[in-house]
Each structure stands twice: as structure tokens, then as C-alpha cells.
Scaffold this motif. Structure first.
Motif, short mmCIF file in Angstrom:
data_model
loop_
_atom_site.label_atom_id
_atom_site.label_comp_id
_atom_site.label_asym_id
_atom_site.label_seq_id
_atom_site.Cartn_x
_atom_site.Cartn_y
_atom_site.Cartn_z
N UNK A 54 -2.86 -13.83 -18.70
CA UNK A 54 -1.82 -14.57 -17.77
C UNK A 54 -2.72 -14.40 -16.89
N UNK A 55 -3.69 -13.86 -15.90
CA UNK A 55 -4.96 -13.53 -15.53
C UNK A 55 -6.40 -13.86 -15.41
N UNK A 56 -6.43 -15.04 -16.91
CA UNK A 56 -7.92 -15.66 -16.76
C UNK A 56 -7.31 -17.76 -15.92
N UNK A 57 -8.34 -17.99 -16.08
CA UNK A 57 -8.48 -19.30 -15.45
C UNK A 57 -8.33 -19.07 -14.70
N UNK A 58 -8.60 -18.19 -13.62
CA UNK A 58 -7.34 -18.59 -11.97
C UNK A 58 -8.21 -17.23 -10.85
N UNK A 59 -8.63 -17.82 -9.96
CA UNK A 59 -8.73 -16.29 -9.05
C UNK A 59 -7.46 -15.31 -8.47
N UNK A 60 -7.42 -14.13 -8.73
CA UNK A 60 -6.22 -13.19 -8.37
C UNK A 60 -7.20 -12.39 -7.88
N UNK A 61 -6.15 -11.64 -7.02
CA UNK A 61 -6.15 -10.36 -5.78
C UNK A 61 -5.51 -10.01 -5.46
N UNK A 62 -5.03 -8.60 -5.83
CA UNK A 62 -4.57 -7.39 -4.90
C UNK A 62 -4.23 -6.77 -4.31
N UNK A 63 -3.09 -6.71 -3.41
CA UNK A 63 -3.35 -6.80 -1.97
C UNK A 63 -1.64 -5.09 -2.23
N UNK A 64 -2.53 -3.92 -1.43
CA UNK A 64 -0.66 -3.44 -1.17
C UNK A 64 0.42 -3.33 -0.21
N UNK A 65 0.90 -3.26 -0.27
CA UNK A 65 2.24 -3.51 0.62
C UNK A 65 2.69 -2.20 1.47
N UNK A 66 2.68 -2.76 2.45
CA UNK A 66 2.34 -2.13 3.91
C UNK A 66 3.86 -2.25 3.97
N UNK A 67 4.61 -1.40 4.55
CA UNK A 67 6.19 -1.57 5.43
C UNK A 67 7.30 -2.09 4.22
N UNK A 68 8.68 -2.17 4.93
CA UNK A 68 9.62 -1.68 4.22
C UNK A 68 9.83 -3.72 4.12
N UNK A 69 9.13 -4.21 4.78
CA UNK A 69 9.80 -6.03 5.75
C UNK A 69 10.70 -6.30 4.45
N UNK A 70 9.86 -5.86 2.80
CA UNK A 70 10.01 -6.60 1.73
C UNK A 70 11.30 -6.19 0.71
N UNK A 71 11.55 -4.99 0.78
CA UNK A 71 13.25 -4.41 0.45
C UNK A 71 13.87 -5.23 -0.23
N UNK A 72 14.09 -5.48 -1.01
CA UNK A 72 14.48 -4.16 -1.66
C UNK A 72 13.10 -4.30 -3.05
N UNK A 73 12.69 -5.37 -3.31
CA UNK A 73 11.80 -6.39 -4.04
C UNK A 73 10.17 -6.09 -4.38
N UNK A 74 9.63 -5.20 -3.32
CA UNK A 74 8.53 -4.24 -2.78
C UNK A 74 8.65 -3.11 -2.11
N UNK A 75 8.58 -2.62 -3.01
CA UNK A 75 8.88 -1.38 -1.66
C UNK A 75 7.18 -0.82 -1.17
N UNK A 76 6.94 0.04 -0.37
CA UNK A 76 5.69 0.60 0.57
C UNK A 76 4.45 1.31 -0.89
N UNK A 77 2.95 0.66 -0.79
CA UNK A 77 2.40 0.89 -1.01
C UNK A 77 2.11 1.25 -2.98
N UNK A 78 3.41 0.44 -3.12
CA UNK A 78 3.26 -1.12 -3.98
C UNK A 78 2.31 -2.27 -5.00
N UNK A 79 2.14 -2.23 -5.19
CA UNK A 79 0.68 -3.06 -5.66
C UNK A 79 1.03 -4.54 -5.87
N UNK A 80 0.73 -5.33 -5.21
CA UNK A 80 1.23 -6.56 -5.48
C UNK A 80 -0.72 -7.25 -5.91
N UNK A 81 -0.55 -8.94 -7.37
CA UNK A 81 -1.09 -9.18 -7.93
C UNK A 81 -0.78 -10.40 -7.75
N UNK A 82 -1.63 -11.31 -7.10
CA UNK A 82 -1.80 -12.73 -6.46
C UNK A 82 -2.99 -13.80 -6.39
#
Length: 255
Positions: A127-155
Motif C-alpha cells: 500500500x505504500x509503494x509507487x508513491x511518496x508518503x509522509x507522516x504528520x502528527x496530529x495537534x489539537x482536537x479539531x479533528x475529533x473523534x476521527x483523529x486524536x491529539x498526538x496520533x500520526x497520519x500517513x498521507x
């Protein structure tokens, strides 16, 4: 008598957009409707041609039959990553941008040396081949409940804003900040609305030209799994069953 080509193409644009003559006129800043133009009674003014270009990217040369290119990419914004990092085998790494690094990310987006200070790893999954991916850490609670503070998203890197899909979640790197938001495209292609999942936060609009990089979120790393949540549900079910048994017992006594 056959109508001029520019008039026929003018009507073609309106039909494609699914607009009434009055709605089309309002968008193009015409006083009443486009009926007189479409009947050939009124010529296309420079103002109308300009609005067609601004609103829909219509090439004026195409409109008058001087070009085969109908649409001009006025709002095509290059959002590809400015720097990528490779491992010893010349394979792309996934660079991880934590909350602290994110504050300086917009100002170092093209600084190769700055990226070398960030942790990076290879995820050997298809799933992470043939493309460029980057990880970002979530800050704050604006994306609750789907993304919690200090979780990481891979994009995954998105080459151009025009390649972005409506209503999906992205990491948006602007010139002064990095945010994780749901993206909502507007009728005005020069702007985009950014939406939080947390309803306590209002959505806001930004100019597409302010976006440096765009990353589509497709997975996350979480360290906040609530091990007690499943047990809690089981306890609630058990309590409900006991309560039901008590009620049945009382009914039998009354009978």
C-alpha cells in the motif's frame, strides 16, 4: 440563420454547467438573463468573456474558434513535495513530521538539510509503494473523534490541487501553517474550504495559491487504544440482562 460559433459555444457552457439563463447571467454579472446573447441579439462583451475565463477556465480563443483547447489551467497549483529522502537502497523513505517540526515545516519545505534531522523509515507494505508518503502528527482536537491529539497520519503526496478529491481528509501545507482538514472545493476554483470533524470548530476558506503541498490521508498510527472499551460494552450488556431478569422475577411474583 445559423448563430455565430461563440454564441453556440456560450450556450454549450451553460448547458454543461446545468444552469438556467438567469443563474448563468448572475454568475457572469449580466443584469437579467443570457437569453438575448443565446438568441444572437447581443454580442459577447469583453466582461462576459473575462468572467467565463475566471469562473470556468474557458479559453477565449476556443470560444471564438481559434483554438482546440477549451479549458486553460488557471488554478492548477503544483502541490508535489519539494524534497524527498531516500534510503541506502535508493528507495523513498517516509519522513515523520512531529508537532514541533510542523511549526517550522512551511519555512523549510525546500531545505534538504532540514529534512535530514527528521526521523524516517521504510514501510515494506504494498500500500505504500509507487508513491511518496509522509507522516504528520496530529495537534489539537479539531479533528475529533476521527483523529486524536498526538496520533500520526500517513498521507500520500498529491501532485496538483486539481487532483484532490472533494470531502476527503488532507494534510495541507500552506506558507505559514500545516493543518489536517477535510477539503471541500467551491464554485470559485481559486478558493477551498477547510472543514474540521469537531463541530466546535468553524470551517474556513483559503486561497488555493496559498497551498505549498497537499497530502491525502489514508491511514493513521494510534497509541490510544482503549482496552477497556470492549469490556465496558460487555458490562453494560450484563447489567441489562440482570435488570431484565429482575423485572421478570418481579412479574412472576405479582402473577
Amino acid at each position: 440563420m445559423e448563430l455565430p460559433l461563440e454564441i453556440r459555444r456560450f450556450k454549450e457552457i451553460r448547458d454543461e454547467q446545468g444552469l438556467t439563463q438567469a443563474e448563468f447571467a448572475e454568475l457572469l454579472k449580466i443584469k437579467t438573463s443570457t437569453a438575448d446573447i443565446e438568441r444572437g441579439r447581443t454580442k459577447l462583451s469583453g466582461v462576459v468573456v473575462t468572467e467565463l475565463l475566471k469562473q470556468f477556465g474557458i479559453n477565449p480563443l476556443w470560444l471564438f474558434g481559434e483554438s482546440n483547447q477549451k479549458i486553460l489551467p488557471l488554478h492548477r497549483v503544483d502541490t508535489m513535495p519539494k524534497v524527498i529522502t531516500l534510503d541506502s537502497e535508493e528507495q523513498e523513505n517516509i519522513v515523520m513530521v512531529n508537532q514541533k517540526a510542523a511549526a517550522g515545516y512551511p519555512h523549510n519545505v525546500q531545505d534538504v538539510e532540514w529534512y535530514r534531522q527528521l526521523p524516517a523509515f521504510d514501510l515494506p507494505l504494498p500500500q505504500y509503494r509507487n508513491a511518496t508518503y509522509r507522516g504528520f502528527q496530529i495537534e489539537g482536537d479539531s479533528m475529533l473523534p476521527n483523529f486524536r491529539p498526538e496520533e500520526w497520519v500517513l498521507a500520500k503526496a498529491v501532485p496538483s490541487f486539481s487532483d484532490a478529491s472533494d470531502h476527503k481528509v488532507y494534510v495541507i501545507v500552506m506558507y505559514d501553517t500545516v493543518v489536517v482538514k477535510k477539503l471541500h472545493k467551491l464554485s470559485d476554483p481559486s478558493k477551498v474550504r477547510l472543514v474540521s470533524f469537531n463541530t466546535e470548530y468553524q470551517s474556513f476558506e483559503v486561497d488555493v495559491s496559498e497551498i505549498q503541498e497537499l497530502w491525502q490521508v489514508n491511514s493513521k498510527l494510534t497509541f490510544n487504544l482503549d482496552a477497556s472499551s470492549e469490556n465496558g460494552i460487555l458490562r453494560e450488556l450484563q447489567e441489562s440482562m440482570l435488570d431484565l431478569k429482575r423485572q421478570l422475577g418481579e412479574m412472576r411474583k405479582q402473577a
